[in-house]
Write a protein that holds these residues in place. Structure first.
Motif, PDB file in Angstrom:
ATOM      1  N   GLU A   1      52.678  47.179  51.320  1.00 34.29           N
ATOM      2  CA  GLU A   1      52.199  47.914  50.143  1.00 34.29           C
ATOM      3  C   GLU A   1      52.439  47.136  48.855  1.00 34.29           C
ATOM      4  OE1 GLU A   1      54.178  49.255  52.496  1.00 34.29           O
ATOM      5  OE2 GLU A   1      52.591  50.406  53.504  1.00 34.29           O
ATOM      6  N   SER A   2      53.536  46.389  48.790  1.00 36.54           N
ATOM      7  CA  SER A   2      53.852  45.631  47.568  1.00 36.54           C
ATOM      8  C   SER A   2      53.068  44.340  47.465  1.00 36.54           C
ATOM      9  CB  SER A   2      55.348  45.314  47.514  1.00 36.54           C
ATOM     10  OG  SER A   2      55.695  44.327  48.482  1.00 36.54           O
ATOM     11  N   SER A   3      52.357  43.962  48.540  1.00 39.24           N
ATOM     12  CA  SER A   3      51.664  42.672  48.554  1.00 39.24           C
ATOM     13  C   SER A   3      50.241  42.746  47.997  1.00 39.24           C
ATOM     14  CB  SER A   3      51.622  42.112  49.983  1.00 39.24           C
ATOM     15  OG  SER A   3      50.801  42.915  50.814  1.00 39.24           O
ATOM     16  N   TYR A   4      49.789  43.948  47.620  1.00 39.47           N
ATOM     17  CA  TYR A   4      48.458  44.039  47.006  1.00 39.47           C
ATOM     18  C   TYR A   4      48.455  45.125  45.932  1.00 39.47           C
ATOM     19  CZ  TYR A   4      47.261  48.298  49.638  1.00 39.47           C
ATOM     20  OH  TYR A   4      47.228  49.571  50.129  1.00 39.47           O
ATOM     21  N   GLY A   5      47.460  45.021  45.030  1.00 42.73           N
ATOM     22  CA  GLY A   5      47.349  45.980  43.940  1.00 42.73           C
ATOM     23  C   GLY A   5      46.477  47.165  44.303  1.00 42.73           C
ATOM     24  N   PHE A   6      45.167  46.899  44.466  1.00 41.50           N
ATOM     25  CA  PHE A   6      44.216  47.968  44.770  1.00 41.50           C
ATOM     26  C   PHE A   6      43.166  47.451  45.745  1.00 41.50           C
ATOM     27  CE2 PHE A   6      45.729  48.803  40.441  1.00 41.50           C
ATOM     28  CZ  PHE A   6      46.210  50.102  40.599  1.00 41.50           C
ATOM     29  N   THR A   7      42.558  48.376  46.470  1.00 42.08           N
ATOM     30  CA  THR A   7      41.392  48.000  47.269  1.00 42.08           C
ATOM     31  C   THR A   7      40.205  47.812  46.331  1.00 42.08           C
ATOM     32  OG1 THR A   7      40.673  50.279  47.620  1.00 42.08           O
ATOM     33  CG2 THR A   7      42.236  49.354  49.223  1.00 42.08           C
ATOM     34  N   LEU A   8      39.177  47.157  46.823  1.00 38.97           N
ATOM     35  CA  LEU A   8      37.976  46.927  46.016  1.00 38.97           C
ATOM     36  C   LEU A   8      37.379  48.248  45.544  1.00 38.97           C
ATOM     37  CD1 LEU A   8      35.806  44.967  44.936  1.00 38.97           C
ATOM     38  CD2 LEU A   8      34.658  45.172  47.143  1.00 38.97           C
ATOM     39  N   GLN A   9      37.346  49.229  46.430  1.00 39.82           N
ATOM     40  CA  GLN A   9      36.794  50.536  46.066  1.00 39.82           C
ATOM     41  C   GLN A   9      37.625  51.197  44.970  1.00 39.82           C
ATOM     42  OE1 GLN A   9      36.545  53.272  49.346  1.00 39.82           O
ATOM     43  NE2 GLN A   9      35.247  54.716  48.254  1.00 39.82           N
ATOM     44  N   GLU A  10      38.944  51.104  45.076  1.00 35.34           N
ATOM     45  CA  GLU A  10      39.823  51.677  44.054  1.00 35.34           C
ATOM     46  C   GLU A  10      39.630  50.976  42.711  1.00 35.34           C
ATOM     47  OE1 GLU A  10      43.604  53.074  46.884  1.00 35.34           O
ATOM     48  OE2 GLU A  10      43.536  51.063  46.022  1.00 35.34           O
ATOM     49  N   ALA A  11      39.526  49.644  42.746  1.00 29.32           N
ATOM     50  CA  ALA A  11      39.346  48.872  41.511  1.00 29.32           C
ATOM     51  C   ALA A  11      38.034  49.239  40.822  1.00 29.32           C
ATOM     52  CB  ALA A  11      39.398  47.376  41.812  1.00 29.32           C
ATOM     53  N   GLU A  12      36.966  49.351  41.599  1.00 28.55           N
ATOM     54  CA  GLU A  12      35.669  49.721  41.026  1.00 28.55           C
ATOM     55  C   GLU A  12      35.728  51.115  40.413  1.00 28.55           C
ATOM     56  OE1 GLU A  12      33.169  49.195  44.423  1.00 28.55           O
ATOM     57  OE2 GLU A  12      32.677  47.110  43.921  1.00 28.55           O
ATOM     58  N   HIS A  13      36.453  52.023  41.064  1.00 26.18           N
ATOM     59  CA  HIS A  13      36.587  53.395  40.548  1.00 26.18           C
ATOM     60  C   HIS A  13      37.355  53.399  39.227  1.00 26.18           C
ATOM     61  CE1 HIS A  13      36.929  57.763  40.671  1.00 26.18           C
ATOM     62  NE2 HIS A  13      38.217  57.629  40.398  1.00 26.18           N
ATOM     63  N   ILE A  14      38.428  52.607  39.138  1.00 26.37           N
ATOM     64  CA  ILE A  14      39.231  52.538  37.907  1.00 26.37           C
ATOM     65  C   ILE A  14      38.382  52.001  36.756  1.00 26.37           C
ATOM     66  CG2 ILE A  14      41.176  51.355  36.786  1.00 26.37           C
ATOM     67  CD1 ILE A  14      42.562  51.455  39.581  1.00 26.37           C
ATOM     68  N   ILE A  15      37.590  50.960  37.024  1.00 24.38           N
ATOM     69  CA  ILE A  15      36.733  50.387  35.983  1.00 24.38           C
ATOM     70  C   ILE A  15      35.681  51.400  35.539  1.00 24.38           C
ATOM     71  CG2 ILE A  15      34.994  48.613  35.504  1.00 24.38           C
ATOM     72  CD1 ILE A  15      36.587  46.727  37.334  1.00 24.38           C
ATOM     73  N   ALA A  16      35.095  52.108  36.508  1.00 26.43           N
ATOM     74  CA  ALA A  16      34.040  53.077  36.179  1.00 26.43           C
ATOM     75  C   ALA A  16      34.588  54.279  35.417  1.00 26.43           C
ATOM     76  CB  ALA A  16      33.353  53.548  37.465  1.00 26.43           C
ATOM     77  N   GLN A  17      35.769  54.768  35.806  1.00 25.21           N
ATOM     78  CA  GLN A  17      36.337  55.961  35.193  1.00 25.21           C
ATOM     79  C   GLN A  17      37.086  55.670  33.896  1.00 25.21           C
ATOM     80  OE1 GLN A  17      35.965  59.253  36.302  1.00 25.21           O
ATOM     81  NE2 GLN A  17      34.431  58.272  37.616  1.00 25.21           N
ATOM     82  N   HIS A  18      37.663  54.489  33.794  1.00 26.46           N
ATOM     83  CA  HIS A  18      38.469  54.147  32.614  1.00 26.46           C
ATOM     84  C   HIS A  18      37.906  52.889  31.949  1.00 26.46           C
ATOM     85  CE1 HIS A  18      41.497  57.165  33.695  1.00 26.46           C
ATOM     86  NE2 HIS A  18      41.346  56.759  34.947  1.00 26.46           N
ATOM     87  N   SER A  19      38.407  51.738  32.346  1.00 25.47           N
ATOM     88  CA  SER A  19      37.917  50.477  31.778  1.00 25.47           C
ATOM     89  C   SER A  19      38.502  49.325  32.573  1.00 25.47           C
ATOM     90  CB  SER A  19      38.331  50.344  30.308  1.00 25.47           C
ATOM     91  OG  SER A  19      39.739  50.211  30.203  1.00 25.47           O
ATOM     92  N   GLU A  20      37.917  48.163  32.358  1.00 27.79           N
ATOM     93  CA  GLU A  20      38.441  46.955  32.988  1.00 27.79           C
ATOM     94  C   GLU A  20      39.855  46.671  32.477  1.00 27.79           C
ATOM     95  OE1 GLU A  20      37.193  42.243  33.189  1.00 27.79           O
ATOM     96  OE2 GLU A  20      35.677  43.731  32.613  1.00 27.79           O
ATOM     97  N   GLU A  21      40.092  46.912  31.177  1.00 25.75           N
ATOM     98  CA  GLU A  21      41.414  46.662  30.583  1.00 25.75           C
ATOM     99  C   GLU A  21      42.480  47.546  31.229  1.00 25.75           C
ATOM    100  OE1 GLU A  21      38.598  47.014  28.819  1.00 25.75           O
ATOM    101  OE2 GLU A  21      38.480  44.854  28.365  1.00 25.75           O
ATOM    102  N   TYR A  22      42.111  48.780  31.554  1.00 31.05           N
ATOM    103  CA  TYR A  22      43.075  49.689  32.191  1.00 31.05           C
ATOM    104  C   TYR A  22      43.448  49.183  33.578  1.00 31.05           C
ATOM    105  CZ  TYR A  22      45.234  54.020  33.828  1.00 31.05           C
ATOM    106  OH  TYR A  22      46.109  54.938  34.328  1.00 31.05           O
ATOM    107  N   LEU A  23      42.481  48.605  34.289  1.00 30.37           N
ATOM    108  CA  LEU A  23      42.767  48.007  35.595  1.00 30.37           C
ATOM    109  C   LEU A  23      43.804  46.901  35.448  1.00 30.37           C
ATOM    110  CD1 LEU A  23      42.191  47.550  38.642  1.00 30.37           C
ATOM    111  CD2 LEU A  23      40.352  46.000  37.944  1.00 30.37           C
ATOM    112  N   TYR A  24      43.638  46.050  34.414  1.00 28.05           N
ATOM    113  CA  TYR A  24      44.592  44.964  34.204  1.00 28.05           C
ATOM    114  C   TYR A  24      45.998  45.506  33.889  1.00 28.05           C
ATOM    115  CZ  TYR A  24      40.314  42.192  33.799  1.00 28.05           C
ATOM    116  OH  TYR A  24      39.100  41.600  34.031  1.00 28.05           O
TER     117      TYR A  24
END
Length: 685
Positions: free
Chosen positions: A62-85
């Motif tokens: 669990e500590s070896s990765y941040g988000f799945t591709l689907q989760e990352a796309e959802h974060i960008i769509a719902q919030h912003s690319e900056e929030y993902l970072y």
């Protein structure tokens, strides 16, 4: 440098081979190395599993990765690319704090081409302040195409402001290597290796999920050469057999099955890798009896439900993997990497590289971490402003500070619940009915009676939320105050100047802005409070600005801004700046300060070489002190809008206890940052 970020442009570039070689390099000299993939295709990512298991890394999957591709796309769509970072930095920093070094492997860039404007790997590496190694998939590409791709990616990394350690061209045509490595001393070309590119039988099994009719554990590491379909008669088919072939045969083609078994045991024919029976047909029962009678047969026999054509198509689309149990392939990959990549040069580059990159997201993360070190209580008098409440919920959820609101408890609870917020962790004080009113009024009267304030006036004043909150800070019931979302600067600052007052030795209370540019953070002062400071006051502003820069881990290099540099200019304003610079040097001799100096000479190293070549500050300034409010306010807004900088502030400085003023147009993020800064200031008081 505490991290290295490696990523490929396209699928099939052999990222795991490069990661394997780099991790081996790091593990030679570092005891505790962590592995991290910011974005993965699936939660059970193979590269994470492989690296953790092969190198016996003491970290969870669990500590070896941040988000799945689907989760990352959802974060960008719902919030912003900056929030993902921001979220990725938080996950990455946990590893950075626990380990000596973090090796990061990105997802191939093509996946995000239609979602984000810039290469997401470059942006993540920048936010991690990591050195970058980019991998270019050279398979089936010409030398000229690779040269063009290299130049484009190099330019992108330069524009992105990241530190490129090396570029690896992987799976290159061997004849092109000599020319390609001339592009740059830190370009390494690795030729295609046929053995590494071969499928293993484990790859086939993982993708086809066949029924194992005859199979041994050792068969997993068998190599697969070509895939051949039994579409000819036996006589002609036998002529096509080559070593390590994978044969696809319908189970009812008994003559082909017998012929392949005979060829497998014949010294006149090369050994095939396996037989896959298609169409869900096992060999005839008599053929099975014959096979059983052969004794210890070592040829894997598999069966799939799909037809022959579909099975062949599926196998042809499989990407080969390096498997944990395949020690031969692992050693081959490591040897191939070491042969064509100068690991000593990369190691030296990592050792000597120092990244000064600080992105807005990194700075905000640092604010939160500094605030958490000794959690303070911050009073927010504007309990009726939804932005303030939303910011407070974030502060409480992230455990950055304790919060006190001034409001009637029942009304306040109804208000925040109506907006779907949970502020149950916050303390609520009714400033109109509290027993503190009398106590605060009497104390304010003592502080201001020499200015003609009566007790009645003092009692009336503390019913105003900003006066009440300031008295809470003054008398130790809160550690700091943030206001201004609905109140003017005067309404916020005046009580602080009257009650808390300036620190001893500070001539004037002033302000700074933290200007977060794409790759660094600067301090601008004063841009909000002091209209036209004297030379002595300007010196005081410079010293306090430098102290605050250091408090927030920014090395203070102070530029006293004017319209001329050095001794060239004259005039009232220039002389004031020149005199202020002398005062700073007298009061704090160890502080790096330059003045008078023009903004371009302070900011740009190339301009600095021409205008002030011997200055240690010119071109590298981190603290910019402006001669008056007109200059400061105009400059910070110009930089904010034209350079896309994130301006955090104004942050008041010079008070005995921290009080900070918000812009009435402040966003929720602005308020969160200001509360965090106030909590950090309170730790030093």
């Amino acid at each position: 440098m505490k991290s290295l970020y490696v990523f490929a442009d396209k699928k099939g570039a052999g990222s795991l081979v490069i990661t394997l070689g780099l991790m081996q390099l790091l593990k030679k000299s570092l005891q505790r190395v962590a592995f991290f993939r910011p974005i993965v295709l699936e939660a059970d990512d193979y590269d994470c599993y492989f690296v953790l298991e092969h190198f016996k890394l003491q970290q969870s999957q669990e500590s070896s990765y941040g988000f799945t591709l689907q989760e990352a796309e959802h974060i960008i769509a719902q919030h912003s690319e900056e929030y993902l970072y921001e979220l990725l930095i938080e996950k990455y920093k946990k590893l950075e704090n626990e380990y000596d070094f973090v090796l990061c492997e990105g997802i191939y860039s093509d996946l995000f081409a239609n979602i984000v404007e810039l290469d997401i790997n470059i942006e993540i590496a920048k936010n991690f302040s990591a050195g970058l190694i980019n991998i270019i998939n050279a398979h089936n590409h010409t030398k000229s195409t690779l040269e063009d791709t290299y130049m484009l990616q190099k330019e992108s990394m330069q524009k992105g402001g990241v530190k490129r350690i090396a570029t690896i061209l992987n799976r290159v045509n061997a004849t092109d290597i000599g020319e390609l490595v001339k592009l740059d001393p830190m370009v390494f070309a690795i030729p295609e290796n046929e053995e590494l590119a071969k499928l293993g039988l484990s790859d086939v099994i993982e993708n086809l999920h066949p029924k194992k009719l005859l199979f041994n554990e050792s068969d997993y590491i068998r190599k697969v050469g070509r895939v051949k379909v039994a579409a000819l008669g036996l006589d002609n088919f036998l002529e096509k057999i080559e070593a390590q072939d994978l044969m696809i045969v319908p189970g009812d083609r008994s003559e082909i099955v017998l012929g392949l078994l005979g060829a497998y045991y014949s010294k006149k024919y090369p050994s095939i890798s396996a037989i896959v029976f298609s169409n869900g047909l096992e060999p005839h029962v008599n053929i099975q009896r014959l096979i059983e009678g052969l004794g210890e047969i070592s040829l894997p026999l598999l069966m799939v439900e799909e037809d022959t054509y579909t099975t062949a198509q599926k196998i042809s689309s499989i990407e080969p993997k390096i498997r944990l149990r395949d020690k031969q392939k692992i050693s081959l990959a490591l040897g191939h990497f070491a042969k064509y990549v100068d690991t000593q040069r990369i190691e030296e580059c990592i050792r000597l590289s120092k990244s000064d990159i600080v992105t807005p997201q990194m700075f905000e993360y640092k604010l939160f971490e500094l605030a958490k070190r000794a959690k303070k209580k911050i009073v927010l008098p504007e309990a009726h402003d939804l932005r303030v409440l939303q910011a407070a919920e974030i502060i409480l959820n992230r455990d950055i500070a304790d919060i006190v609101f001034l409001a009637r408890p029942q009304e306040f609870r109804r208000f925040y619940e109506q907006h779907g917020l949970d502020l149950s962790k916050a303390e609520v004080v009714d400033h109109t009915a509290s027993s503190f009113v009398r106590r605060f009024g009497e104390e304010l009267y003592k502080l201001r009676r020499h200015k003609g304030m009566t007790l009645d006036q003092a009692l009336d004043a503390v019913t105003h939320v900003n006066y009440f909150a300031t008295m809470m800070v003054q008398m130790g019931y809160a550690d700091g105050m943030v206001s201004g979302a609905t109140h003017s600067t005067a309404e916020t600052v005046r009580p602080a100047l009257q009650i808390i007052k300036a620190k001893e030795g500070v001539e004037v209370v002033s302000s700074i802005f933290f200007m977060c540019l794409p790759t660094r953070v600067l301090v601008f002062g004063d841009c909000a409070i002091v209209q036209d400071p004297t030379a002595s006051e300007l010196a005081s502003i410079a010293i306090e600005s430098a102290k605050n820069a250091k408090r927030f881990d920014i090395e203070p290099k102070v530029a006293m801004i004017s319209y001329s540099s050095g001794e060239s200019g004259h005039g009232k304003s220039v002389e004031k700046v020149r005199e202020a610079t002398k005062i700073v040097r007298q009061r704090v001799p160890q502080l790096a300060v330059e003045g008078p100096i023009q903004f371009d000479a302070a900011f740009d190293p190339e301009v600095a070489k021409r205008k002030l070549p011997n200055s240690k500050v010119a071109g590298h300034a981190t603290v910019f002190v402006f001669p008056d409010l007109d200059t400061g306010n105009t400059t910070y807004k110009a930089v904010q809008r034209s350079a896309g900088a994130v301006a955090i502030g104004p942050v008041l400085q010079g008070l005995k206890k921290p009080v900070n003023d918000l812009s009435r147009g402040a966003s929720v993020k602005d308020i969160v940052n200001t509360i965090a800064i106030t909590a950090i200031q309170a730790q030093e008081e």
